[in-house]
Each structure stands twice: as structure tokens, then as C-alpha cells.
Design a protein around this motif. Structure first.
Motif, mmCIF file in Angstrom:
data_model
loop_
_atom_site.group_PDB
_atom_site.id
_atom_site.type_symbol
_atom_site.label_atom_id
_atom_site.label_comp_id
_atom_site.label_asym_id
_atom_site.label_seq_id
_atom_site.Cartn_x
_atom_site.Cartn_y
_atom_site.Cartn_z
ATOM 1 N N TYR A 29 0.586 -1.161 -0.072
ATOM 2 C CA TYR A 29 -0.138 -0.057 -0.046
ATOM 3 C C TYR A 29 0.971 1.266 0.077
ATOM 4 O O TYR A 29 0.586 2.310 -0.682
ATOM 5 C CB TYR A 29 -0.893 -0.083 1.206
ATOM 6 N N HIS A 32 1.522 3.648 -2.804
ATOM 7 C CA HIS A 32 0.728 4.808 -3.242
ATOM 8 C C HIS A 32 0.989 6.014 -2.791
ATOM 9 O O HIS A 32 1.117 7.243 -3.509
ATOM 10 C CB HIS A 32 -1.008 4.312 -3.077
ATOM 11 N N HIS A 58 -1.447 10.901 3.655
ATOM 12 C CA HIS A 58 -3.063 11.326 3.402
ATOM 13 C C HIS A 58 -4.092 10.044 3.681
ATOM 14 O O HIS A 58 -5.129 10.337 3.790
ATOM 15 C CB HIS A 58 -3.170 11.753 1.941
ATOM 16 N N ASP A 59 -3.548 8.836 3.824
ATOM 17 C CA ASP A 59 -4.598 7.873 4.032
ATOM 18 C C ASP A 59 -4.255 7.337 5.324
ATOM 19 O O ASP A 59 -5.039 6.261 5.428
ATOM 20 C CB ASP A 59 -4.348 6.848 2.961
ATOM 21 N N ASP A 119 -3.491 12.237 -5.839
ATOM 22 C CA ASP A 119 -4.213 10.851 -5.422
ATOM 23 C C ASP A 119 -4.894 10.141 -6.528
ATOM 24 O O ASP A 119 -4.794 9.081 -6.501
ATOM 25 C CB ASP A 119 -4.980 11.344 -4.151
ATOM 26 N N ASN A 123 -4.123 6.607 -8.078
ATOM 27 C CA ASN A 123 -5.321 5.722 -7.997
ATOM 28 C C ASN A 123 -5.759 5.014 -9.566
ATOM 29 O O ASN A 123 -5.677 3.835 -9.764
ATOM 30 C CB ASN A 123 -6.601 6.057 -7.360
#
Ligand code: ZN
Length: 178
Positions: A29, A32, A58-59, A119, A123
Motif C-alpha cells: 500500500y 501509493h 494522506h490515507d 491521489d 489511483n
């Protein structure tokens, strides 16, 4: 704090929190948020260590259950608030969440818009690398939604907006074939 220290502290924290999580394409992950930070620096020309650090983080509220206060203690209010702006309400179903994000997009701060643009590019790129036919419909829906979002994120970075548009064209090509 030294600007490199802020950025690397954020990278390390995000790597610890995202440990064991994988993206839809099977990659770790953490790739990203690193790609998002890279796009901001490379394509967006962003030199603010706070924006780069926030992009790496950010996540972590949405995906790792980290709290805004935890981020504020470690990284300060500016970074914590930026991450909070980019956090969706996980209590909502996906369709509802997307609608909410679209409605809120125009009111994001300029720095949050920058991170959101990068982002979405990341994605979409990730979804493009998933090549099975089952992923075509979700990819198309994600692209439709991103097209709706793009005008609301306009005005903060022509280069990131252009790259997002180009990426959307690539997605349209891919979802057309077959
Ligand atoms: Zn993200």
C-alpha cells in the motif's frame, strides 16, 4: 524541523501504519502515498515539506485508524488538518462516500486540492495496471467519477490537472477495448 526530517518522519510513520496492507494491484500500500508525494514534487513542482509530508500521510486516518490528534502531536496542526480534509467518512457506503467527496471537493483548501489531484492520478494508474476484465467496469465508474471531480479541483496546478486529464484519456481507451 529540518524539511527532510519532516518528510522522512512522515514516510516512516506511514510505512509503519500501512505495513501489511496491499493495494488493488497487489503492490504494498505504501507505494501509493509515495507515488502521490513524488507526483506533487516532480509534476506539481511542490517544494513545501508540509504538503509533501501530508501527502505521504494522506490515507493514515482513513485506512489505518490514526487520529487527527495523533498526527497533530507528531507533525503539527497544519499537516494534521490537511490529512483530515482528505479523509472520507468510512461509515458511509462507497457510492455515498464518492458523492460526498464530489460535493466537498470545491471547498477543499488549495493544498488539499493538490494532494487530491495527485491521489486520483495514482489511483487511476494503479487501476490501469489491473488488467483482468472484471476490473473494467469499476475502472470505468472510477474514471466517470474522477471526471466529475476534476473541474472542482481546478486552478491549483495546471500540470497536475493536465496529467490527470491525460490519465483519464488512457483509462477511457482501456475501458473501450474488448
Ligand atoms: Zn490515496
Amino acid at each position: 524541523m529540518n524539511p527532510f526530517a519532516v518528510v522522512f518522519a512522515a514516510a516512516q510513520f506511514a510505512a509503519e501504519k500501512h505495513a501489511g496492507q496491499t493495494a488493488k494491484n497487489g503492490q504494498p500500500y505504501i507505494n501509493h502515498p509515495i507515488e502521490v508525494a513524488f507526483l506533487l514534487a516532480d509534476v506539481g513542482g511542490i517544494e513545501s515539506p508540509e504538503v509533501i509530508a501530508a501527502s505521504l500521510l494522506h490515507d493514515v486516518i482513513e485506512k489505518c485508524g490514526v487520529t487527527r490528534d495523533e498526527l497533530a502531536n507528531l507533525f503539527g496542526d497544519t499537516i494534521a488538518n490537511l490529512v483530515l480534509e482528505l479523509t472520507d467518512d468510512k461509515g458511509l457506503p462507497e457510492d455515498e462516500r464518492r458523492r460526498h467527496q464530489t460535493a466537498a471537493a470545491a471547498n477543499l483548501s488549495p493544498n488539499a486540492k493538490l494532494i487530491r489531484l495527485a491521489d486520483k492520478i495514482s489511483n487511476l494508474r494503479q487501476l490501469l495496471t489491473v488488467s483482468d476484465s472484471a476490473s473494467r467496469e469499476p475502472l470505468k465508474r472510477y474514471a466517470d467519477w474522477t471526471s466529475e471531480l476534476l473541474p472542482k479541483l481546478a486552478g491549483v496546478s495546471p500540470s497536475l490537472e493536465a496529467l490527470l486529464s491525460e490519465t483519464l484519456v488512457a483509462v477511457r481507451e482501456k475501458t473501450k477495448i474488448g
